[in-house]
Design a protein around this motif. Structure first.
Motif, PDB file in Angstrom:
ATOM      1  N   HIS A   1       5.695 -10.646  11.471  1.00 13.92           N
ATOM      2  CA  HIS A   1       6.174 -11.069  13.028  1.00 13.92           C
ATOM      3  C   HIS A   1       4.705 -10.848  13.756  1.00 13.92           C
ATOM      4  O   HIS A   1       4.331 -11.647  14.590  1.00 13.92           O
ATOM      5  CB  HIS A   1       7.297 -10.441  13.449  1.00 13.92           C
ATOM      6  N   CYS A   2       4.134  -9.572  13.489  1.00 13.15           N
ATOM      7  CA  CYS A   2       2.800  -9.321  14.282  1.00 13.15           C
ATOM      8  C   CYS A   2       2.133  -8.279  13.686  1.00 13.15           C
ATOM      9  O   CYS A   2       2.714  -7.581  12.782  1.00 13.15           O
ATOM     10  CB  CYS A   2       3.448  -9.070  15.672  1.00 13.15           C
ATOM     11  N   ALA A   3       1.077  -8.097  14.052  1.00 13.06           N
ATOM     12  CA  ALA A   3       0.236  -6.918  13.189  1.00 13.06           C
ATOM     13  C   ALA A   3       0.917  -5.715  13.403  1.00 13.06           C
ATOM     14  O   ALA A   3       0.607  -4.636  12.744  1.00 13.06           O
ATOM     15  CB  ALA A   3      -1.227  -7.180  13.776  1.00 13.06           C
ATOM     16  N   PHE A   4       1.247  -5.320  14.830  1.00 12.07           N
ATOM     17  CA  PHE A   4       1.747  -4.078  14.903  1.00 12.07           C
ATOM     18  C   PHE A   4       3.072  -3.824  14.278  1.00 12.07           C
ATOM     19  O   PHE A   4       3.396  -2.639  13.720  1.00 12.07           O
ATOM     20  CB  PHE A   4       2.351  -4.297  16.695  1.00 12.07           C
ATOM     21  N   CYS A   5       4.088  -4.882  13.937  1.00  8.02           N
ATOM     22  CA  CYS A   5       4.910  -4.583  13.070  1.00  8.02           C
ATOM     23  C   CYS A   5       4.666  -4.234  11.662  1.00  8.02           C
ATOM     24  O   CYS A   5       5.235  -3.497  10.995  1.00  8.02           O
ATOM     25  CB  CYS A   5       5.913  -6.072  12.873  1.00  8.02           C
ATOM     26  N   LEU A   6       3.468  -5.016  11.210  1.00  5.61           N
ATOM     27  CA  LEU A   6       3.048  -4.613   9.612  1.00  5.61           C
ATOM     28  C   LEU A   6       2.610  -3.170   9.675  1.00  5.61           C
ATOM     29  O   LEU A   6       3.015  -2.651   8.773  1.00  5.61           O
ATOM     30  CB  LEU A   6       2.166  -5.655   9.534  1.00  5.61           C
ATOM     31  N   TYR A   7       1.891  -2.578  10.718  1.00  8.43           N
ATOM     32  CA  TYR A   7       1.322  -1.132  10.720  1.00  8.43           C
ATOM     33  C   TYR A   7       2.427  -0.417  10.939  1.00  8.43           C
ATOM     34  O   TYR A   7       2.693   0.804  10.442  1.00  8.43           O
ATOM     35  CB  TYR A   7       0.186  -1.118  11.707  1.00  8.43           C
ATOM     36  N   ASN A   8       3.468  -0.599  11.846  1.00  3.39           N
ATOM     37  CA  ASN A   8       4.514   0.315  12.124  1.00  3.39           C
ATOM     38  C   ASN A   8       5.406   0.481  10.393  1.00  3.39           C
ATOM     39  O   ASN A   8       5.823   1.407  10.286  1.00  3.39           O
ATOM     40  CB  ASN A   8       5.608  -0.178  13.069  1.00  3.39           C
ATOM     41  N   GLU A   9       5.505  -0.790   9.641  1.00  2.00           N
ATOM     42  CA  GLU A   9       6.096  -0.807   8.466  1.00  2.00           C
ATOM     43  C   GLU A   9       5.261   0.102   7.529  1.00  2.00           C
ATOM     44  O   GLU A   9       5.979   0.841   6.879  1.00  2.00           O
ATOM     45  CB  GLU A   9       6.364  -2.166   8.107  1.00  2.00           C
ATOM     46  N   LYS A  10       4.119  -0.199   7.520  1.00  2.00           N
ATOM     47  CA  LYS A  10       3.226   0.821   6.644  1.00  2.00           C
ATOM     48  C   LYS A  10       3.231   2.308   7.196  1.00  2.00           C
ATOM     49  O   LYS A  10       3.575   3.453   6.122  1.00  2.00           O
ATOM     50  CB  LYS A  10       1.732   0.499   6.694  1.00  2.00           C
ATOM     51  N   ASP A  11       3.315   2.525   8.220  1.00  2.00           N
ATOM     52  CA  ASP A  11       3.536   3.932   8.983  1.00  2.00           C
ATOM     53  C   ASP A  11       4.737   4.498   8.397  1.00  2.00           C
ATOM     54  O   ASP A  11       4.937   5.705   7.686  1.00  2.00           O
ATOM     55  CB  ASP A  11       3.435   4.124  10.403  1.00  2.00           C
ATOM     56  N   ALA A  12       5.862   3.794   8.535  1.00  2.00           N
ATOM     57  CA  ALA A  12       7.433   4.056   8.248  1.00  2.00           C
ATOM     58  C   ALA A  12       7.400   4.474   6.627  1.00  2.00           C
ATOM     59  O   ALA A  12       7.956   5.604   6.294  1.00  2.00           O
ATOM     60  CB  ALA A  12       8.407   3.242   8.578  1.00  2.00           C
ATOM     61  N   LYS A  13       6.827   3.548   5.810  1.00  2.00           N
ATOM     62  CA  LYS A  13       6.589   3.845   4.503  1.00  2.00           C
ATOM     63  C   LYS A  13       5.885   5.001   3.941  1.00  2.00           C
ATOM     64  O   LYS A  13       6.287   5.880   3.298  1.00  2.00           O
ATOM     65  CB  LYS A  13       6.274   2.756   3.717  1.00  2.00           C
ATOM     66  N   ALA A  14       4.801   5.188   4.676  1.00  2.00           N
ATOM     67  CA  ALA A  14       4.117   6.306   4.343  1.00  2.00           C
ATOM     68  C   ALA A  14       4.491   7.663   4.780  1.00  2.00           C
ATOM     69  O   ALA A  14       4.697   8.666   4.057  1.00  2.00           O
ATOM     70  CB  ALA A  14       2.830   6.308   4.973  1.00  2.00           C
ATOM     71  N   LYS A  15       5.462   7.700   5.870  1.00  2.00           N
ATOM     72  CA  LYS A  15       6.030   9.026   6.283  1.00  2.00           C
ATOM     73  C   LYS A  15       7.013   9.197   5.646  1.00  2.00           C
ATOM     74  O   LYS A  15       7.801  10.449   5.048  1.00  2.00           O
ATOM     75  CB  LYS A  15       6.615   8.699   7.658  1.00  2.00           C
ATOM     76  N   ALA A  16       7.847   8.123   4.894  1.00  2.00           N
ATOM     77  CA  ALA A  16       9.029   8.521   3.810  1.00  2.00           C
ATOM     78  C   ALA A  16       8.682   9.203   2.720  1.00  2.00           C
ATOM     79  O   ALA A  16       9.382   9.744   1.978  1.00  2.00           O
ATOM     80  CB  ALA A  16       9.828   7.131   3.635  1.00  2.00           C
ATOM     81  N   LYS A  17       7.480   8.962   2.178  1.00  2.00           N
ATOM     82  CA  LYS A  17       6.855   9.514   0.888  1.00  2.00           C
ATOM     83  C   LYS A  17       6.485  10.890   1.099  1.00  2.00           C
ATOM     84  O   LYS A  17       6.418  11.845   0.244  1.00  2.00           O
ATOM     85  CB  LYS A  17       5.816   8.699   0.705  1.00  2.00           C
TER      86      LYS A  17
END
Length: 385
Positions: free
Chosen positions: A348-364
């Motif tokens: 939806h936006c670049a901010f959403c993409l980077y938030n999704e990436k940060d969430a996946k990185a934190k989950a690991k």
């Protein structure tokens, strides 16, 4: 009666539809006319209230002024320069013949030697001027050694004629060989698209070279033009922000033999980072893309440019494939798909993409809980023997 009412309602609905379409067309047309750079690279700007001294500078740099003129004005100057010089020197030759009394109206004697043979009036003087300046030399009219004035005028016209020929022919040749015409064979896609590329959200543009000859040392870059307000309250119209474009091999020395898809990574430093699929159409900006290179045939520098406004940036699309390989082993470029786009899944936006990436990185990763306290438990044996 019912049929008449239905017909009236249908006509009113049709008029409302056409009125709405016409109003939207006018709105779109007025907005597109406000762009600084047109799709073919022409700049939509005019200069007002220029001082007279500044206008005189264009005459000082007469060569560039002549080259920048349109063809109709250039050909008018070309024809006027030659006709004017022929007629001016024709008048001078007529004056020489008149002063020396070589004209038939003076009834010269048989032993009279004229300055120029066979000049009988203004028409013959014009013809002699034409023959002298373009070095035709029919042999019917010629200068005699009787008049030093005629000899000096012949030398002066010959030198001036060479200067006019060199300047005007050089201007025509330089106009034809300008690299601006080479830029017509470089084309950009009609729209820019925004989609994921290599796991990053990117703005993509397609560019193609319609000739087989290359552009040497090609370099591509962009400028984002928008209106900004400084912290001091100053409004800057057409504020320029650098936009870096890349291809997979970088943005320097492009191997421009086939169409290339250039892209701009929308990261946290990009001016497109805070835009989304809903808000980008509401923005007021113009993306100008430049391609600089050296023409292989003439070694002249060439610049190609185009621009994109928010309506021409498609969010959630990518370009259709354009290069294929034939059975004979040749690579074929299908320009039918050059500006064709295909809808793809896009954040939806670049901010959403980077938030999704940060969430996946934190989950690991594991997290330390500062409220966690390790307590030791003393185990006592209550067993009785």
């Amino acid at each position: 009666m019912l049929f008449f009412v239905q017909t009236t309602l249908s006509i009113e609905g049709m008029f409302k539809y056409f009125r709405k379409r016409f109003a939207s067309h006018l709105t779109e047309h007025s907005r597109r006319r406000a762009r600084l750079v047109s799709k073919d690279g022409r700049c939509n700007i005019e200069f007002g209230n220029v001082e007279e001294q500044s206008r005189f500078v264009f005459l000082v740099d007469i060569w560039t002024t002549i080259l920048d003129l349109r063809w109709r004005y250039k050909m008018t100057i070309f024809i006027s320069a030659f006709l004017g010089s022929w007629f001016l020197f024709g008048l001078l030759w007529y004056v020489v013949a008149y002063i020396h009394k070589d004209l038939p109206e003076f009834s010269p004697s048989i032993n009279h030697t004229p300055c120029v043979e066979n000049i009988n009036g203004l028409t013959s003087a014009f013809l002699f001027s034409l023959e002298t300046q373009v070095t035709i030399g029919y042999g019917f009219r010629c200068v005699t050694e009787q008049c030093a004035t005629a000899i000096f005028l012949l030398i002066f016209q010959s030198i001036l004629g060479v200067i006019i020929n060199s300047f005007m022919c050089g201007a025509i040749l330089a106009k034809i060989s300008r690299s601006k015409k080479r830029a017509k064979t470089i084309t950009f896609s009609k729209n820019a698209v925004i989609s994921k590329r290599g796991g990053k959200l990117c703005l993509l543009i397609r560019v193609a070279n319609l000739r087989k000859s290359l552009l040497i040392g090609s370099h591509i870059y962009g400028k984002l033009l928008k209106t900004t307000i400084t912290p001091e309250g100053e409004t800057i119209i057409l504020d320029q922000v650098n936009i870096d474009f890349l291809v997979d091999a970088g943005n320097e020395n492009l191997f421009f033999i086939s169409p290339l898809t250039i892209y701009h990574v929308i990261d946290r430093t990009s001016p497109f980072f805070h835009m989304s699929v809903e808000t980008i159409i509401q923005q007021d900006f113009e993306l100008v893309v430049f391609l600089d290179g050296t023409v292989e045939a003439t070694s002249a520098t060439c610049q190609v440019r185009t621009s994109y406004i928010p309506e021409e940036v498609l969010w959630g699309y990518r370009f259709a494939p354009i290069v294929s390989k034939t059975k004979e082993g040749k690579y074929r470029v299908d320009f039918h798909n050059f500006s064709k786009t295909v809808e793809v899944d896009t954040p939806h936006c670049a901010f959403c993409l980077y938030n999704e990436k940060d969430a996946k990185a934190k989950a690991k990763r594991g997290y330390d809980n500062p409220g966690f306290i390790l307590s030791e438990v003393n185990e006592t044996s209550n067993t009785k023997m």
